[in-house]
Scaffold this motif. Structure first.
Motif, PDB file in Angstrom:
ATOM      1  N   ALA B 109      29.633  36.389  34.892  1.00 23.10           N
ATOM      2  CA  ALA B 109      30.573  37.248  34.599  1.00 23.10           C
ATOM      3  C   ALA B 109      30.121  38.575  33.519  1.00 23.10           C
ATOM      4  N   GLY B 110      29.796  40.085  33.439  1.00 23.68           N
ATOM      5  CA  GLY B 110      30.005  40.010  32.148  1.00 23.68           C
ATOM      6  C   GLY B 110      31.684  41.062  31.874  1.00 23.68           C
ATOM      7  N   ASP B 112      32.521  43.761  31.712  1.00 22.55           N
ATOM      8  CA  ASP B 112      33.605  44.643  32.320  1.00 22.55           C
ATOM      9  C   ASP B 112      34.209  44.529  33.206  1.00 22.55           C
ATOM     10  N   CYS B 113      33.815  43.175  33.970  1.00 21.43           N
ATOM     11  CA  CYS B 113      34.235  42.218  35.377  1.00 21.43           C
ATOM     12  C   CYS B 113      35.490  42.126  34.961  1.00 21.43           C
ATOM     13  N   SER B 117      36.986  48.052  34.356  1.00 15.81           N
ATOM     14  CA  SER B 117      35.875  49.212  33.875  1.00 15.81           C
ATOM     15  C   SER B 117      36.095  50.341  34.016  1.00 15.81           C
ATOM     16  N   LEU B 135      39.568  40.664  36.644  1.00 17.63           N
ATOM     17  CA  LEU B 135      39.983  39.383  36.399  1.00 17.63           C
ATOM     18  C   LEU B 135      40.862  39.149  35.777  1.00 17.63           C
TER      19      LEU B 135
END
Lengths: 344, 677
Positions: B109-110, B112-113, B117, B135
């Motif tokens: 995951a990044g 932003d997730c 974002s 999330l």
């Protein structure tokens, strides 16, 4: 759709599975996995040039075709449609179905995270200004065989993602403004040459079975390999035809075993034997127990029986446990555990 | 075709919580978390395949359905704290029932997730700055699960833990600034074999459970049976267990109602503080976690107040991960190097009887007692008379597999940067940067999205880490111990200053008196090194064996965290061990035997003292056990008559042996540069 299936597809004239000399452990482990994909894949350890990828590719050709939604990026099963297809059904669409052979989808060692997981669809973003998902190799691998050569050389974080998906049968993407999950249930076949470094224990454990392949020691067998290889090279079609019958027999046996699989029961003492072996050999956790049991049940199905015996457990242990035993630092993995099992 | 969001529930029924066999502590911790989401999360620590993630999933399934504000992206509780959009809506808010969300944070995951974002679609089409929540929003009032939390990039784990502690998620990026409630049950798991979890991170979890595989055969069969039944028909299995699930669920609902009315008396608070102090837990988190957990347990049992017994009961869960090293009740595990048997010797010693190796193989369970016996004075056996051949394969590969800074397309995409260095386009970030301007840029016949030069963002990728240098230094009371330590310290600081930009790390193990200590856990910070090395203890005897064992433990830990590392180890000693390992470990030994010098072992090395022999045995184990490069620095000033073990040790390790009579910082630095590729 082509973008996501660019992973190497099957060679139309592959060396026949039935013609592979010896390497019985590997062949059996592969067959167990295609009979019962729930076994959780196989890790093949061994030197280069031991027919690993030949075996995987040619086995795929023996598998029965499966009904597939023709235009689903996840190759989903019309009888168990993926949510995207379910939405289409709900909207009154009829799903186009075709019979498709199982493919071997290859994950190259140099693959990037985007290719594996899928990524933001550039075209959709540019033309429609929408963050849309462009499926990756994990999507293409749904209901297929995912083949990872040299899995130990794959970037760690890719292996993490890969094994996550393998364990859950679902690929969850949470990156680059994309957030979704899609089915990714595949038979995972990994190969590695242990001389080039080990796989982390957590990752090794996620492979259902593990076999070691060696170059053949018996000169007669080695000669046989050469003879067959030359015959194959001289006339692939004739060679394939000559082995066609045996291949078909294996294919049929796999189909039969698959049908039998749901009705196979554990015979008396089987569960107890599974646990005794696990505890006796000192494997970590419970994943090994379950794989061992599934392996034993699948062996029974493969041999046309509906009841697994403790003997099946002992044989399955040779494939399901070698990579789960605690090891000395840098020591070789032990594959000769038959004696130890006998003593339990 | 638009792909759907979050499929699994329809296709997979989670394993029922009630059907989990044994694992009492695990279940208790998760149930307490279910009663009070504010507990701060549960950390599950255990070997692979011990139902850690199964339990987390099962918890989400067990929790009662939620009443949420209809149409709210966060899923606000109409009776609780509202997000800004719900707060702006007119009352009464429409509500609906939803199952408790289960959200898994994938390793890939990044940021932003996780946090959310800018919504590209909305920005492009409508020119509105609106957020696409991540999330943390989806996990609100549900379960957020992180598997292998020790492998999660630190900036992400801190983001999650901040939200878990405050109950609020903050999103500050791309011109967005908003916050929303994020109260979730955080469940994280990891396998310590895969590398440690930093103490700062561990401390922030409310409770911690060590999960172990079931050892009782009967229970294990039960585990297997249920699992198989579940896999064969998850739906039927779930129905079979539904009455029990429902009973647990009802009990959670009741406990939640009761929770605000539980009294926490003075006695209970004192008991919590006492236990936390006894466990030597730093800060106030320990006793707070104790009290909270005890309160949840009281609610679960239908009590009215928290008793000291309840505090005692939950203390292991609340304190196990906070106990400082050296003070925990469980002794630290023996390093692998001592636990495991020696690999078979490639060259048989002349005096070895043929049956001996077989005896070693078949005898007993490998374990603490047995392996110590191998090294204890009475059992020390001669090693090979000649040195085994070098393991060419593992070392030849070493250079190739070293992980370094990643410049190409490999490595994890961690964030985007507007700096243009030709690192590969970060599409998502570029679009987000371009999105707000679309309304003004777009022309009737032009493309839907117009990207200009300044919008371009590049991907910043991260490799795991740089190199590792470990010093293992003799701090015993010989002539030049103080000088040795001082020189080492300035060398450590020198290396760190040089290595600053390369992310290299340096650690220090010192031995003296009766034992060894990791004076400086590997760090890349000059500041940390300076602080930790402010005091340099010297004096006492020379427990070289204990030093090597400690070194092995450090190596084992570091290599588990990053198997691609090839650490460089510099051992500085005058090579005169005189403390057997048994003494270092506080075990009894026969001092007469231990000091029994003379006679030798037939390989021309050492004079036969057990302390000597242990050192050489350990040297051999180090070489066989770890992919590391060793250098032995002989600091002997040369006026003793006893035999110096440095050269022998180096040979057994396959190491270089360098004699540095006059120790200077520059000399050590030179050595490091030369051997660190």
């Amino acid at each position: 759709m082509d973008k996501q299936t660019s992973a190497k597809s099957m060679n139309p004239a592959a060396y026949p599975f039935a013609a592979i000399v010896d390497q019985n452990d590997m062949k059996l482990a592969l067959i167990i996995n295609v009979v019962n994909p729930k076994v959780g894949g196989v890790l093949i350890r061994g030197e280069k040039g031991t027919a690993k990828s030949t075996a995987v590719r040619s086995l795929a050709r023996l598998l029965p075709a499966q009904p597939t939604v023709a235009d689903c990026p996840y190759n989903c099963d019309p009888a168990l449609p993926c949510p995207a297809c379910r939405e289409r059904l709900a909207a009154g669409e009829t799903l186009p179905v075709e019979e498709r052979r199982v493919r071997v989808v290859e994950l190259p060692v140099g693959a990037t995270e985007d290719r594996l997981l899928g990524t933001l669809d550039l075209e959709a973003a540019l033309s429609e200004g929408e963050a849309r998902f462009s499926p990756g190799i994990l999507a293409a691998a749904n209901r297929q065989i995912l083949y990872v050569d040299e899995v130990n050389l794959l970037d760690d974080h890719l292996v993490d993602v890969l094994l996550d998906a393998a364990a859950m049968g679902v690929n969850t993407v949470e990156r680059e403004s994309v957030s979704l999950s899609h089915p990714a249930s595949f038979t995972l076949v990994g190969t590695m040459n242990p001389e080039e470094g080990e796989l982390r224990p957590q990752l090794t454990d996620r492979f259902g079975l593990c076999v070691q392949v060696k170059g053949l020691a018996d000169p007669a067998l080695r000669q046989e390999v050469i003879v067959r290889q030359l015959a194959w090279e001289a006339d692939p079609a004739a060679f394939a035809a000559a082995w066609g019958e045996e291949g078909d027999a294996i294919g049929e046996a796999i189909a039969t075993a698959r049908e039998l699989m749901p009705s196979v029961q554990a015979g008396p003492g089987v569960l107890e034997r599974v646990v005794a072996i696990s505890l006796g050999l000192g494997t970590d956790g419970h994943r090994g127990d379950l794989t061992l049991l599934k392996g034993a049940l699948t062996l029974a199905a493969w041999e046309g029986r509906t009841e697994a015996t403790t003997g099946d457990v002992d044989r399955a242990a040779l494939l399901a446990l070698p990579h789960r035993l605690r090891r000395r630092p840098l020591a070789e993995m032990e594959f000769d555990i038959a004696d130890k099992i006998k003593r339990i | 075709m638009k792909p759907p969001r979050n499929i699994p529930p329809a296709t997979q029924t989670a394993y029922p919580f009630a059907a989990i066999v044994g694992q009492q502590r695990l279940k208790t911790a998760l149930l307490l978390l279910g009663v009070d989401l504010g507990l701060g999360g549960v950390l599950l620590r255990g070997e692979k395949g011990t139902a850690k993630s199964t339990a987390a999933r099962a918890l989400a399934r067990l929790l009662p359905p939620l009443t949420v504000v209809d149409g709210c992206p966060v899923g606000c509780d109409p009776a609780g704290a509202l997000c800004s959009s719900c707060a702006a809506r007119p009352a009464p808010l429409p509500v609906r029932q939803v199952p408790t969300p289960f959200v898994e944070l994938p390793l890939g995951a990044g940021e932003d997730c996780l946090a959310g974002s800018l919504d590209i679609g909305a920005a492009v089409r409508r020119g509105v700055l609106s957020a696409r929540l991540g999330l943390l929003a989806r996990a609100h009032r549900g379960v957020l699960y992180i598997d292998e939390v020790n492998l999660l990039p630190p900036h992400l784990s801190h983001l999650v833990l901040d939200a878990a502690a405050s109950g609020v998620a903050v999103l500050e990026r791309e011109g967005l600034s908003l916050s929303h409630p994020a109260r979730f049950a955080l469940v994280a798991s990891y396998n310590p074999e895969e590398g440690p979890l930093g103490p700062q991170l561990a401390d922030r979890f409310g409770l911690c459970v060590r999960v172990k595989g079931e050892q009782d055969p009967a229970l294990r069969v039960e585990v297997l049976q249920r699992r198989l039944a579940y896999e064969n028909d998850p739906a039927a299995f779930a129905i079979q267990w539904e009455p029990e699930e429902e009973a647990l669920r009802a009990r959670i609902v009741k406990a939640r109602e009761l929770l605000p009315h539980i009294e926490v008396g003075h006695e209970a608070r004192r008991q919590a503080a006492l236990l936390a102090a006894r466990a030597n837990s730093q800060g106030q988190r320990g006793e707070l976690a104790c009290i909270r957990a005890a309160r949840a347990l009281a609610a679960w049992r239908g009590r009215e107040s928290v008793t000291t017994e309840l505090v005692d009961e939950v203390a292991p869960l609340a304190l196990v991960h906070r106990a400082r090293e050296g003070q925990s009740q469980e002794p630290p595990p023996l390093p692998r190097i001592l636990r495991e048997e020696l690999p078979p010797e490639e060259v048989k010693p002349s005096r070895d009887e043929p049956s001996e190796r077989d005896m070693q193989k078949s005898g007993g369970q490998p374990g603490q007692e047995r392996s110590l016996r191998i090294l204890s004075p009475g059992e020390v056996r001669p090693v090979a008379t000649r040195l085994p051949a070098r393991e060419a394969t593992s070392r030849a590969q070493a250079g190739r597999r070293d992980s370094r800074e990643v410049t190409g397309a490999r490595g994890r995409y961690i964030r985007a940067s507007s700096q243009r260095l030709g690192r590969g386009l970060a599409l998502d970030a570029t679009f987000r940067a371009a999105a707000p301007h679309q309304k003004s840029r777009r022309t009737p016949d032009g493309p839907a999205l117009v990207v200009r030069e300044p919008d371009i963002r590049e991907k910043v990728r991260a490799a795991r880490r740089g190199r590792l240098l470990l010093f293992c230094v003799d701090a015993s009371g010989s002539m030049n111990a103080a000088a040795r330590m001082k020189t080492t310290k300035s060398a450590v600081l020198g290396v760190l200053t040089e290595a600053y930009q390369k992310r290299d790390r340096v650690g220090l193990v010192a031995f003296g008196g009766n034992g060894a200590r990791e004076l400086l856990p590997p760090t890349s910070s000059v500041e940390v090194a300076r602080r930790m090395l402010a005091e340099l203890p010297t004096g006492g005897k020379t427990p070289l064996a204990a030093g090597l064992v400690n070194l092995a433990a450090v190596l084992e830990r570091e290599l588990a965290a990053d198997p691609k590392l090839t650490p460089l180890v510099i051992i500085m000693t005058d090579g005169r061990p005189n403390v057997p390992l048994a003494a270092s470990q506080g075990l009894s030994y026969d001092p007469e035997k231990a000091g029994n010098k003379g006679g030798g072992w037939g390989d021309g090395w050492g004079d036969g003292g057990y302390a000597d022999r242990e050192v050489l045995n350990l040297a051999r184990r180090l070489r066989a056990g770890f992919r590391a490069r060793f250098v032995v620095v002989d600091t002997d000033t040369g006026h003793h008559h006893e035999i110096n073990l440095c050269r022998a040790m180096a040979e057994y390790m396959g190491a270089y042996c360098v004699s540095l009579r006059r120790l200077t910082t520059e000399g050590v630095l030179d050595l490091v540069r030369r051997h660190w590729e």
